[in-house]
Scaffold this motif. Structure first.
Motif, PDB file in Angstrom:
ATOM      1  N   ASP A   1      -6.208   0.593  -6.044  1.00 31.70           N
ATOM      2  CA  ASP A   1      -5.683  -0.127  -4.525  1.00 31.70           C
ATOM      3  C   ASP A   1      -4.799  -1.320  -4.971  1.00 31.70           C
ATOM      4  O   ASP A   1      -5.057  -2.104  -5.739  1.00 31.70           O
ATOM      5  CB  ASP A   1      -7.051  -0.744  -3.769  1.00 31.70           C
ATOM      6  CG  ASP A   1      -6.656  -1.296  -2.570  1.00 31.70           C
ATOM      7  OD1 ASP A   1      -5.636  -1.082  -2.106  1.00 31.70           O
ATOM      8  OD2 ASP A   1      -7.598  -1.631  -1.999  1.00 31.70           O
ATOM      9  N   PRO A   2      -3.527  -1.342  -4.388  1.00 31.31           N
ATOM     10  CA  PRO A   2      -3.103  -0.643  -3.147  1.00 31.31           C
ATOM     11  C   PRO A   2      -2.331   0.721  -3.383  1.00 31.31           C
ATOM     12  O   PRO A   2      -1.543   1.129  -2.568  1.00 31.31           O
ATOM     13  CB  PRO A   2      -2.299  -1.599  -2.581  1.00 31.31           C
ATOM     14  CG  PRO A   2      -1.641  -2.443  -3.716  1.00 31.31           C
ATOM     15  CD  PRO A   2      -2.782  -2.502  -4.815  1.00 31.31           C
ATOM     16  N   VAL A   3      -2.296   0.958  -4.621  1.00 33.49           N
ATOM     17  CA  VAL A   3      -1.573   2.208  -5.003  1.00 33.49           C
ATOM     18  C   VAL A   3      -2.353   3.410  -5.485  1.00 33.49           C
ATOM     19  O   VAL A   3      -3.311   3.331  -6.279  1.00 33.49           O
ATOM     20  CB  VAL A   3      -0.443   1.836  -6.233  1.00 33.49           C
ATOM     21  CG1 VAL A   3       0.441   3.216  -6.504  1.00 33.49           C
ATOM     22  CG2 VAL A   3       0.474   0.764  -5.633  1.00 33.49           C
TER      23      VAL A   3
ATOM     24  N   TYR B   1      -2.325   3.465   1.396  1.00 34.81           N
ATOM     25  CA  TYR B   1      -3.006   3.544   0.267  1.00 34.81           C
ATOM     26  C   TYR B   1      -4.304   4.813   0.900  1.00 34.81           C
ATOM     27  O   TYR B   1      -4.916   4.311   1.731  1.00 34.81           O
ATOM     28  CB  TYR B   1      -3.496   2.602  -0.461  1.00 34.81           C
ATOM     29  CG  TYR B   1      -4.938   2.732  -1.116  1.00 34.81           C
ATOM     30  CD1 TYR B   1      -4.580   3.308  -2.561  1.00 34.81           C
ATOM     31  CD2 TYR B   1      -6.116   2.471  -0.816  1.00 34.81           C
ATOM     32  CE1 TYR B   1      -5.575   3.528  -3.471  1.00 34.81           C
ATOM     33  CE2 TYR B   1      -7.305   2.294  -1.661  1.00 34.81           C
ATOM     34  CZ  TYR B   1      -6.802   3.127  -2.905  1.00 34.81           C
ATOM     35  OH  TYR B   1      -7.897   3.309  -3.803  1.00 34.81           O
TER      36      TYR B   1
ATOM     37  N   GLY C   1       0.843  -1.361  -0.091  1.00 35.45           N
ATOM     38  CA  GLY C   1       0.059   0.103  -0.077  1.00 35.45           C
ATOM     39  C   GLY C   1       0.923   1.251   0.083  1.00 35.45           C
ATOM     40  O   GLY C   1       1.853   1.329   0.988  1.00 35.45           O
TER      41      GLY C   1
ATOM     42  N   THR D   1       0.917   5.883  -1.071  1.00 31.66           N
ATOM     43  CA  THR D   1       0.315   6.805  -1.818  1.00 31.66           C
ATOM     44  C   THR D   1       1.361   7.891  -2.132  1.00 31.66           C
ATOM     45  O   THR D   1       2.278   8.221  -1.479  1.00 31.66           O
ATOM     46  CB  THR D   1      -0.764   7.711  -1.070  1.00 31.66           C
ATOM     47  OG1 THR D   1      -1.803   6.729  -0.743  1.00 31.66           O
ATOM     48  CG2 THR D   1      -1.330   8.726  -1.600  1.00 31.66           C
TER      49      THR D   1
END
Length: 272
Positions: free
Chosen positions: A169-171, A112, A74, A76
């Motif tokens: 998800d997960p980025v 994320y 995960g 962001t």
């Protein structure tokens, strides 16, 4: 001979189903297929206007390996636009190799956040550059309406989220309008100068004890008359009128006395 051929046929009839069953058993116990790989964040940056930032990650072995490993759990990313990276390039070149890697990792958090989740979070976030000891490398996310901003303790301006580049998800990858500066690498913002306190009102001067005594001992009085003044004397104009009247009254007496003297003198001359 006929019996031998019959026995061979029976053996073949029995062996074929057994072989098929054995083959089916081996197929059913095969390993499950591997899960799909997470989305490639740097590839999404190249296509979405963050090509310069993706190139910096690729040129840093520490940053590229950390980005690749963090994507599975995960992640962001807040990638500066190409214009923002170009404006920041002179300052980036002055950083050491470790400083460059820390700056690149500072633009991603190990969680994320979908667009909705990002807008509902306010506060401090750890980044991929955070090591839990002396290097904090965190920033503050603030939401005001639909505007999401990223702030640090450094003197650089606040970065604003412009658009969503990737949400899978997960980025998740978001484009920001400035390079986010960690206070660990750049000069901290100056503390706001407090407004000067208003000057205290000046107290009215206080008279000393001696002056107060003098003021009490010398009350204000009307001017006293001079030593030659007479309280019962008439006014000056009235005095002048009196003198004129006295002179007028004395004039007939003087004339009468002179006439008497003349008469005496005349009489004396006749008798002689």
């Amino acid at each position: 001979m006929r019996r031998l051929r019959l026995a061979a046929a029976l053996l073949l009839f029995v062996a074929l189903p057994l072989a098929a069953a054995a083959a089916g058993g081996r197929t059913s116990t095969a390993a499950p297929a591997a899960p799909p790989a997470p989305p490639n964040a740097t590839a999404a940056m190249v296509k979405g206007g963050c090509k310069a930032f993706a190139a910096l990650i690729a040129a840093s072995p520490d940053a590229s390996s950390t980005y690749a490993s963090a994507a599975g759990g995960g992640m962001t990313v807040f990638c500066p636009s190409d214009d923002a990276v170009a404006a920041f390039a002179p300052r980036y070149k002055n950083l050491s190799a470790d400083g460059k890697a820390s700056l690149l990792l500072f633009h991603a958090v190990p969680v994320y956040y979908s667009p909705g989740g990002l807008k509902s979070n306010n506060g401090v976030m750890n980044t991929l550059a955070t090591d839990g000891s002396a290097r904090n490398y965190n920033f503050t996310v603030q939401n005001e309406g639909n505007v999401v901003t990223i702030k640090t303790g450094a003197s650089g301006a606040v970065a604003r989220v412009k658009s969503t580049l990737l949400d899978a998800d997960p980025v998740a990858v978001y484009v920001v309008d400035r390079v986010v500066e960690p206070v660990e690498l750049f000069k901290p913002a100056p503390s706001p100068t407090p407004a000067p306190a208003p000057a205290p009102a000046a107290d009215a001067p206080k008279a000393g004890k001696g002056a107060a005594a003098r003021h009490r001992a010398a009350p204000v009085v009307a001017d006293a008359p001079g030593p030659d003044a007479d309280d019962d004397a008439p006014p000056a104009d009235q005095k002048k009128d009196s003198e004129k009247n006295a002179a007028a009254a004395g004039a007939p007496c003087s004339r009468w006395f002179a006439a008497a003297l003349t008469a005496v003198a005349v009489g004396s001359t006749v008798l002689a």
